[in-house]
Design a protein around this motif. Structure first.
Motif, PDB file in Angstrom:
ATOM      1  N   UNK A  18      -0.204  66.775 -26.149  1.00 28.18           N
ATOM      2  CA  UNK A  18       0.831  65.821 -26.047  1.00 28.18           C
ATOM      3  C   UNK A  18       2.029  65.963 -26.465  1.00 28.18           C
ATOM      4  N   UNK A  19       2.165  66.535 -27.708  1.00 22.91           N
ATOM      5  CA  UNK A  19       3.231  67.108 -28.345  1.00 22.91           C
ATOM      6  C   UNK A  19       3.974  68.098 -27.683  1.00 22.91           C
ATOM      7  N   UNK A  20       3.242  69.016 -27.158  1.00 20.68           N
ATOM      8  CA  UNK A  20       3.668  70.097 -26.236  1.00 20.68           C
ATOM      9  C   UNK A  20       4.570  69.674 -25.131  1.00 20.68           C
ATOM     10  N   UNK A  21       3.955  68.349 -24.269  1.00 22.66           N
ATOM     11  CA  UNK A  21       4.658  67.985 -23.175  1.00 22.66           C
ATOM     12  C   UNK A  21       5.703  67.354 -23.386  1.00 22.66           C
ATOM     13  N   UNK A  27      11.447  65.133 -24.906  1.00 26.19           N
ATOM     14  CA  UNK A  27      11.193  63.664 -25.217  1.00 26.19           C
ATOM     15  C   UNK A  27      10.914  63.580 -26.966  1.00 26.19           C
ATOM     16  N   UNK A  28      11.938  63.823 -27.685  1.00 29.13           N
ATOM     17  CA  UNK A  28      11.992  64.195 -28.968  1.00 29.13           C
ATOM     18  C   UNK A  28      11.471  62.951 -29.913  1.00 29.13           C
ATOM     19  N   UNK A  29      11.612  61.581 -29.530  1.00 28.45           N
ATOM     20  CA  UNK A  29      11.190  60.438 -30.019  1.00 28.45           C
ATOM     21  C   UNK A  29       9.605  60.509 -29.816  1.00 28.45           C
ATOM     22  N   UNK A  56       7.701  72.161 -30.216  1.00 28.41           N
ATOM     23  CA  UNK A  56       8.207  70.995 -29.481  1.00 28.41           C
ATOM     24  C   UNK A  56       9.489  70.583 -29.680  1.00 28.41           C
ATOM     25  N   UNK A  57       9.664  70.514 -30.984  1.00 26.27           N
ATOM     26  CA  UNK A  57      11.181  70.214 -31.608  1.00 26.27           C
ATOM     27  C   UNK A  57      12.202  71.406 -31.120  1.00 26.27           C
ATOM     28  N   UNK A  58      11.640  72.585 -31.026  1.00 26.11           N
ATOM     29  CA  UNK A  58      12.518  73.731 -30.560  1.00 26.11           C
ATOM     30  C   UNK A  58      12.760  73.618 -29.082  1.00 26.11           C
ATOM     31  N   UNK A  59      11.594  73.254 -28.350  1.00 22.66           N
ATOM     32  CA  UNK A  59      11.855  73.037 -27.087  1.00 22.66           C
ATOM     33  C   UNK A  59      12.698  71.846 -26.417  1.00 22.66           C
TER      34      UNK A  59
END
Length: 98
Positions: A18-21, A27-29, A56-59
């Motif tokens: 989920x966090x990867x998606x 969708x950083x929120x 995920x934050x980097x993406x």
């Protein structure tokens, strides 16, 4: 949330995916929400999940938040590494006594 509504409890693999998606969709929120749950104990701390949040934050093009989580992860898991090595050392001592 839909899983919980259906009475299913998401596991660490679910959260990692989920966090990867969220990260790929910028969708950083969503990443922030999962990280908050992780940080405040609503999700059991897991090194793989911390790394997925960082990725995920980097993406999502949020390198400053990725670095913040990276620093917090090092702090959170620093004490565990010491206690694990003590346990390994004790088991080696026991094996030598045998």
């Amino acid at each position: 949330m839909k899983m919980k509504d259906e009475g299913l409890e998401p596991d660490v693999v679910t959260y990692i995916n989920l966090v990867g998606c969220y990260g790929k969709a910028s969708m950083f929120e969503g990443v922030k929400r999962i990280y908050s749950q992780l940080k405040y104990g609503e999700i059991e701390p897991n090194e793989s999940l911390f790394k997925a949040v960082i990725d995920a934050y980097r993406a999502a093009n949020k390198p400053d938040l990725a670095e913040l989580v990276n620093q917090e992860m090092k702090f959170a898991f620093e004490g565990q590494d010491d206690s694990e090595s003590e346990v390994e050392g004790e088991s080696e001592d026991i094996a030598l006594d045998l």
